[in-house]
Write a protein that holds these residues in place. Structure first.
Motif, PDB file in Angstrom:
ATOM      1  N   ARG A   4     -10.192  31.361  16.774  1.00 20.92           N
ATOM      2  CA  ARG A   4      -8.857  31.386  16.414  1.00 20.92           C
ATOM      3  C   ARG A   4      -8.735  30.615  14.914  1.00 20.92           C
ATOM      4  O   ARG A   4      -8.920  29.144  15.147  1.00 20.92           O
ATOM      5  CB  ARG A   4      -7.733  31.021  17.225  1.00 20.92           C
ATOM      6  N   LEU A   5      -8.342  30.998  14.005  1.00 21.72           N
ATOM      7  CA  LEU A   5      -8.191  30.199  12.680  1.00 21.72           C
ATOM      8  C   LEU A   5      -7.152  29.058  12.967  1.00 21.72           C
ATOM      9  O   LEU A   5      -6.028  29.285  13.401  1.00 21.72           O
ATOM     10  CB  LEU A   5      -7.851  30.918  11.350  1.00 21.72           C
ATOM     11  N   GLY A   6      -7.622  27.767  12.554  1.00 23.40           N
ATOM     12  CA  GLY A   6      -6.800  26.665  12.752  1.00 23.40           C
ATOM     13  C   GLY A   6      -6.866  26.054  14.217  1.00 23.40           C
ATOM     14  O   GLY A   6      -6.089  25.131  14.474  1.00 23.40           O
ATOM     15  N   CYS A   7      -7.583  26.450  15.064  1.00 23.12           N
ATOM     16  CA  CYS A   7      -7.802  26.022  16.374  1.00 23.12           C
ATOM     17  C   CYS A   7      -8.403  24.578  16.165  1.00 23.12           C
ATOM     18  O   CYS A   7      -7.858  23.674  16.738  1.00 23.12           O
ATOM     19  CB  CYS A   7      -8.617  26.907  17.364  1.00 23.12           C
ATOM     20  N   GLY A   8      -9.909  24.454  15.870  1.00 25.19           N
ATOM     21  CA  GLY A   8     -10.398  23.134  15.632  1.00 25.19           C
ATOM     22  C   GLY A   8     -10.890  22.322  16.814  1.00 25.19           C
ATOM     23  O   GLY A   8     -11.418  21.482  16.841  1.00 25.19           O
ATOM     24  N   ALA A   9     -10.804  23.067  18.005  1.00 24.63           N
ATOM     25  CA  ALA A   9     -11.095  22.327  19.266  1.00 24.63           C
ATOM     26  C   ALA A   9     -12.601  22.120  19.369  1.00 24.63           C
ATOM     27  O   ALA A   9     -12.874  21.055  19.954  1.00 24.63           O
ATOM     28  CB  ALA A   9     -10.637  23.188  20.465  1.00 24.63           C
ATOM     29  N   CYS A  10     -13.428  22.932  18.821  1.00 27.12           N
ATOM     30  CA  CYS A  10     -14.641  22.800  18.777  1.00 27.12           C
ATOM     31  C   CYS A  10     -15.288  21.605  17.850  1.00 27.12           C
ATOM     32  O   CYS A  10     -16.559  21.027  17.814  1.00 27.12           O
ATOM     33  CB  CYS A  10     -15.590  24.084  18.558  1.00 27.12           C
ATOM     34  N   CYS A  11     -14.608  21.349  16.878  1.00 23.97           N
ATOM     35  CA  CYS A  11     -14.695  20.182  15.757  1.00 23.97           C
ATOM     36  C   CYS A  11     -14.019  18.810  16.369  1.00 23.97           C
ATOM     37  O   CYS A  11     -14.284  17.933  15.424  1.00 23.97           O
ATOM     38  CB  CYS A  11     -14.015  20.590  14.777  1.00 23.97           C
ATOM     39  N   ILE A  12     -13.376  19.013  17.544  1.00 20.14           N
ATOM     40  CA  ILE A  12     -12.730  17.499  17.777  1.00 20.14           C
ATOM     41  C   ILE A  12     -13.342  17.224  19.277  1.00 20.14           C
ATOM     42  O   ILE A  12     -13.558  16.160  19.378  1.00 20.14           O
ATOM     43  CB  ILE A  12     -11.002  17.895  17.981  1.00 20.14           C
ATOM     44  N   ALA A  13     -13.321  17.987  20.349  1.00 18.97           N
ATOM     45  CA  ALA A  13     -13.606  17.609  21.550  1.00 18.97           C
ATOM     46  C   ALA A  13     -15.118  17.489  21.628  1.00 18.97           C
ATOM     47  O   ALA A  13     -15.352  16.234  22.532  1.00 18.97           O
ATOM     48  CB  ALA A  13     -13.099  18.782  22.470  1.00 18.97           C
ATOM     49  N   PRO A  14     -15.862  18.119  21.232  1.00 22.54           N
ATOM     50  CA  PRO A  14     -17.381  17.746  21.890  1.00 22.54           C
ATOM     51  C   PRO A  14     -17.964  16.654  20.791  1.00 22.54           C
ATOM     52  O   PRO A  14     -17.342  16.367  19.930  1.00 22.54           O
ATOM     53  CB  PRO A  14     -18.121  18.957  21.509  1.00 22.54           C
ATOM     54  N   ALA A  71      -7.979  25.498  24.548  1.00 24.37           N
ATOM     55  CA  ALA A  71      -9.688  25.264  24.078  1.00 24.37           C
ATOM     56  C   ALA A  71      -9.870  23.835  23.958  1.00 24.37           C
ATOM     57  O   ALA A  71     -10.796  23.445  24.433  1.00 24.37           O
ATOM     58  CB  ALA A  71      -9.884  25.994  22.765  1.00 24.37           C
ATOM     59  N   LEU A  72      -8.942  23.259  23.888  1.00 22.94           N
ATOM     60  CA  LEU A  72      -9.381  21.685  23.488  1.00 22.94           C
ATOM     61  C   LEU A  72      -9.558  21.162  24.897  1.00 22.94           C
ATOM     62  O   LEU A  72     -10.241  20.055  25.007  1.00 22.94           O
ATOM     63  CB  LEU A  72      -8.067  20.878  22.944  1.00 22.94           C
TER      64      LEU A  72
END
Length: 83
Positions: A4-14, A71-72
Motif C-alpha cells: 500500500r503506497l504510503g504505508c511505511g510500516a516495513c520501514c519503521i517497525a523492524p 501492518a505497523l
C-alpha cells in the motif's frame, strides 16, 4: 498482494542491521528509516543502493493485513517476538 503506497510500516517497525544510505549501522526497531519521505515512500525505491533486505521484502496479508495501522502493529509484534 501489492504494497500500500504510503504505508511505511516495513520501514519503521523492524530493525534493519544492514547499512542504509544515511544510516551506516542500519536502524533499530521502531525507528523511522531516514530514507522514508514525508509521504511514507522510500526515496531509494529502484535504486541499487537500497538494502537487499528492503528490496527482498514482499507484502503479504499475514504481515501487512488490510490497513497501515494493522501492518505497523503486526510487524512490531513480529519484531518483538523474534528478539
Amino acid at each position: 498482494m501489492d504494497c500500500r503506497l504510503g504505508c511505511g510500516a516495513c520501514c519503521i517497525a523492524p530493525s534493519i542491521t544492514s547499512p542504509i544510505p544515511g544510516m551506516p549501522d542500519g536502524k533499530p526497531a521502531g525507528e523511522r528509516c531516514i530514507q522514508l519521505n514525508d509521504d511514507n515512500l522510500c526515496k531509494l525505491f529502484g535504486d541499487p543502493s537500497r538494502p537487499k533486505v528492503c528490496s527482498d521484502f514482499t507484502a503479504t496479508i499475514d504481515v501487512c493485513s488490510t490497513s497501515n495501522e494493522q501492518a505497523l502493529w503486526l510487524i512490531t509484534d513480529l519484531e518483538s517476538s523474534t528478539c
